[in-house]
Design an enzyme around this catalytic site. Structure first.
Site, PDB file in Angstrom:
ATOM      1  N   CYS A  23      10.996  27.930 -13.158  1.00 32.92           N
ATOM      2  CA  CYS A  23      10.541  29.323 -13.305  1.00 32.92           C
ATOM      3  C   CYS A  23       9.714  29.740 -12.097  1.00 32.92           C
ATOM      4  CB  CYS A  23       9.724  29.485 -14.577  1.00 32.92           C
ATOM      5  SG  CYS A  23       8.224  28.477 -14.550  1.00 32.92           S
ATOM      6  N   CYS A  26       6.151  28.410 -12.068  1.00 35.41           N
ATOM      7  CA  CYS A  26       5.987  27.028 -11.589  1.00 35.41           C
ATOM      8  C   CYS A  26       6.036  26.987 -10.061  1.00 35.41           C
ATOM      9  CB  CYS A  26       7.102  26.128 -12.120  1.00 35.41           C
ATOM     10  SG  CYS A  26       7.438  26.384 -13.846  1.00 35.41           S
ATOM     11  N   ASP A 402      36.026  42.430  -2.204  1.00 41.03           N
ATOM     12  CA  ASP A 402      36.611  41.873  -0.991  1.00 41.03           C
ATOM     13  C   ASP A 402      38.115  42.084  -1.133  1.00 41.03           C
ATOM     14  OD1 ASP A 402      36.924  40.209   1.333  1.00 41.03           O
ATOM     15  OD2 ASP A 402      37.641  38.655  -0.020  1.00 41.03           O
TER      16      ASP A 402
END
Length: 709
Positions: A23, A26, A402
């Site tokens: 996360c 963290c 693309d």
């Protein structure tokens, strides 16, 4: 160093790869820990690319100590990646299995002996401790700092449930939370493999000639000006300029061109491209960190860093919701008794408020909808790599495609044969027999067409085969010399091409086709047009997207003429041609400024930066390179574009259901809390409100299973 704050560029800093981030929170803690290490002047974490940049002196051991709180693994940026254990075997997930098993056993024991019996209670308590100890550690730490986040919310809710004897409910919440964390970890790991697989495209060593000596050298030690020798079938390790030799190079990895390009003296070549037929000597023009491929890797990393996962609404809400519930429960338990109320009655009411506050329905409101939608998508051949991408797909206003390999098949095929003299099948057989000896990328298309026509070109005797560099080939068949090549070859041979034939060639070229000519020294016998075919589904898909109000844009490295021909046929609202990966990336950024939510559908490595910079990157599964597949947020596994409108429909429905779930679970909490006023809130009402809301939210989410194409 001056005391003023200096903005450091990444170039001055040493980069390390980090394994194990789950996360953004963290990552921020880790960044601060690294900054506090002795010898470190500054540090910067790129969460998306999973890297840490350090200025100053430190060791990998020290960095791992700084990341010990989340068991982070650090390695040098240039080191090869470590093979990870399979997801199901990872240590963090084993505790979830044990915890879930204990929950089921305890539930059976409760049925057998009654919920109040000591055995199910011990089982539930063990399930809570095993599944939630890391959650409790974080939650209690945060509580001590008065930092209320999801972990704090969950910790208080589970402890609250245990205090009033709702052990089973506490254990269920722990399991649900642990499962959602494991899924988040899995998707983050998968996303990060993208950059690492990009690094494996170019070889790590190359054959270099210095003076009269040839030697294999690691790319880090190759200098600008070295001569690199590239044999047929090898990939180039460095960018450079051809100094000797002619060959065709497959540049799809860098430019996305469908047809390999002929390269000869003074032409620029890129690392990561494949040398198909000739021996090349290349003068190295850039160091390994400056090659086009390295630039693409850098762009992908930057784009991933820009797009840090947004804090979920529930998480933000919890910052205010949790302390409010805790304070409210405390006030209800303490204030009325001070004014003569019954202590036991009001403590009971306070605990009931905590159970109502237990955010089961709120916590489940999003994950259940997300997991159901992702499961439904997987059954329909669409891999969605996480809830954030599912939600973002529902907001899309524009989608860029693309061209090569996405809107088209990416494989050249014969589209027209125009015969001026002789029998078409015979001429096709001669052409295929001659092309069999050629390494030209379009030769395979001609041979495939001849096979389809049932031609036995393998039995035809071809003599005196000779390649005419960059223009075509010539050979003797049945004592007649034939030429196969570009119109330019025949302009040289014949002085000029007759006007009707010239007109036909131009007409086919305007349609975006490559024209090859078969003829002799005297006349042109036939024209063969080859093109990258449009996928059968492209036109229908673009039409559906335009109908639901999504702007469609086609991006390609091909020339404007080819792009316009194909774009008009398919029906896209905008066409952009002659683009390099960097241009695609810049165009996606422009589109994002205009629309906020922009999707990109691609298949090649050259699309990776644009895929990463878009709000939602969608990769074509079968045709896509690993990189595009890993960088993308959504992958169409069956390589079928028709799955795209279905994915948008599913995402929009999921968004609506998530909103309904959150609104409903908060409304039911509010109603239950209002019952405290007259003292009507009993424990069973609190539990009913909580579990009832959870059940209804789950059933509402299961409606997503019904969505079909």
């Amino acid at each position: 160093m001056s005391s003023g704050k200096v903005k450091l560029s990444e170039e001055e800093m040493k980069a390390y790869r980090v394994q194990g981030f789950t996360c953004t929170n963290c990552a921020a803690i880790f960044e601060n820990n690294v900054k506090e290490l002795p010898g470190v002047q500054d540090a910067k974490v790129n969460f998306g690319a999973s890297k840490v940049y350090v200025k100053g002196t430190t060791t990998i051991e020290e960095l791992e100590k700084a990341g010990a709180f989340e068991n982070l693994k650090i390695r040098d940026e240039k080191e090869q990646r470590i093979e990870r254990e399979p997801f199901w075997k990872q240590k963090e997930n084993i505790k979830v299995y044990i915890s879930a098993l204990l929950l089921v056993v305890s539930w059976f024991l409760g049925e057998q002996y009654g919920e109040e019996h000591v055995l199910p209670t011990i089982g539930y308590a063990a399930s809570i401790l095993i599944g939630g100890y890391s959650l409790f550690i974080k939650g209690l730490k945060n509580l001590s700092r008065l930092n209320f986040d999801m972990n704090t919310l969950m910790t208080i809710a589970i402890i609250g449930a245990a205090i009033i004897g709702e052990w089973g409910e506490g254990a269920t919440v722990v399991i649900l939370f642990a499962i959602s964390e494991a899924l988040e970890r899995y998707s983050m790991d998968k996303a990060r493999q993208s950059i690492e697989s990009l690094m494996d495209i170019a070889p790590k060593e190359a054959l270099i000639r210095r003076g009269n000596e040839e030697m294999m050298i690691h790319v880090d030690d190759i200098q600008v000006g070295d001569i690199m020798i590239v044999k047929p079938g090898q990939k180039l390790a460095m960018d450079g300029v051809v100094v000797k030799g002619t060959s065709t190079l497959n540049q799809a990895a860098i430019t996305g061109e469908s047809v390999p390009v002929t390269k000869t003296t003074n032409d620029e070549v890129f690392a990561g491209t494949l040398n198909e037929e000739g021996l090349l000597e290349v003068k190295v023009t850039k160091r390994v960190e400056d090659t086009t491929l390295s630039k693409i890797i850098h762009l992908v990393e930057e784009a991933q860093a820009e797009r840090a996962p947004s804090q979920a609404f529930v998480d933000k809400f919890a910052k205010y919701y949790t302390p409010a519930i805790v304070i409210l429960a405390l006030l209800i338990a303490v204030v009325p008794p001070l004014f003569g109320g019954d202590w036991s009655q009001w403590i009971y009411q306070g605990l009931a408020v905590l159970v109502v506050g237990c955010p089961c329905a709120l916590v489940v409101s999003t994950p259940v909808a997300v997991v159901t939608a992702i499961g439904n998508a997987a059954k329909n051949g669409v891999l969605i790599k996480g809830g954030i991408h599912l939600e973002e797909a529902g907001h899309l206003k524009a989608i860029a495609f693309d061209k090569t390999g996405t809107l088209t098949k990416g494989i050249p095929a014969v589209t027209d044969i125009v015969t001026y003299a002789g029998n078409e099948n015979e001429l096709m057989t001669i052409t295929a027999a001659i092309e069999k000896g050629s390494q030209h990328p379009l030769a395979s298309a001609i041979m495939r067409k001849a096979e389809e026509n049932g031609s036995d070109f393998n039995d035809v005797m071809v003599e005196d085969f000779q390649s005419i560099t960059g223009k075509g080939v010539k050979a003797k068949v049945n004592n007649e010399i034939y030429y196969v090549g570009s119109p330019a070859l025949f302009e040289e041979l014949h002085g000029s091409i007759e006007s009707d034939r010239k007109q036909k060639i131009t007409e086919m070229q305007i349609q975006g086709k490559t024209v090859m000519v078969l003829g002799t020294k005297k006349e042109i016998l036939s024209l063969i047009a080859v093109a990258d075919e449009i996928r059968e589904t492209s036109k229908e898909v673009i039409g559906k997207l335009n109908n639901i109000g999504i702007e469609t844009v086609m991006l390609t490295g091909d020339n404007q003429r080819t792009a316009t021909a194909i774009g008009k046929q398919i029906g896209v609202s905008d066409i952009r041609a002659d683009l390099l990966p960097e241009d695609k990336l810049n165009f996606i950024k422009e589109l994002r400024e205009k629309h906020q939510s922009v999707g990109m559908v691609g298949d090649g490595v050259n699309d990776a930066p644009a895929l990463a910079a878009s709000t939602v990157g969608v990769a074509m599964g079968g045709a896509g390179t690993d990189t595009a597949l890993e960088t993308a947020d959504i992958a169409l596994m069956s390589d079928d574009l028709s799955r795209l409108p279905y994915t948008i429909k599913l995402s929009r429905k999921a968004l609506a259901i998530i909103k309904q779930n959150i609104t409903f679970s908060l409304a039911i909490k509010l109603v239950a809390l209002l019952l405290v006023m007259p003292g009507w809130l009993t424990l069973w009402i609190a539990i009913f409100a909580d579990m009832g809301a959870t059940l209804l939210v789950t059933l509402n989410s299961l409606r997503l299973l019904k969505i079909k194409e």
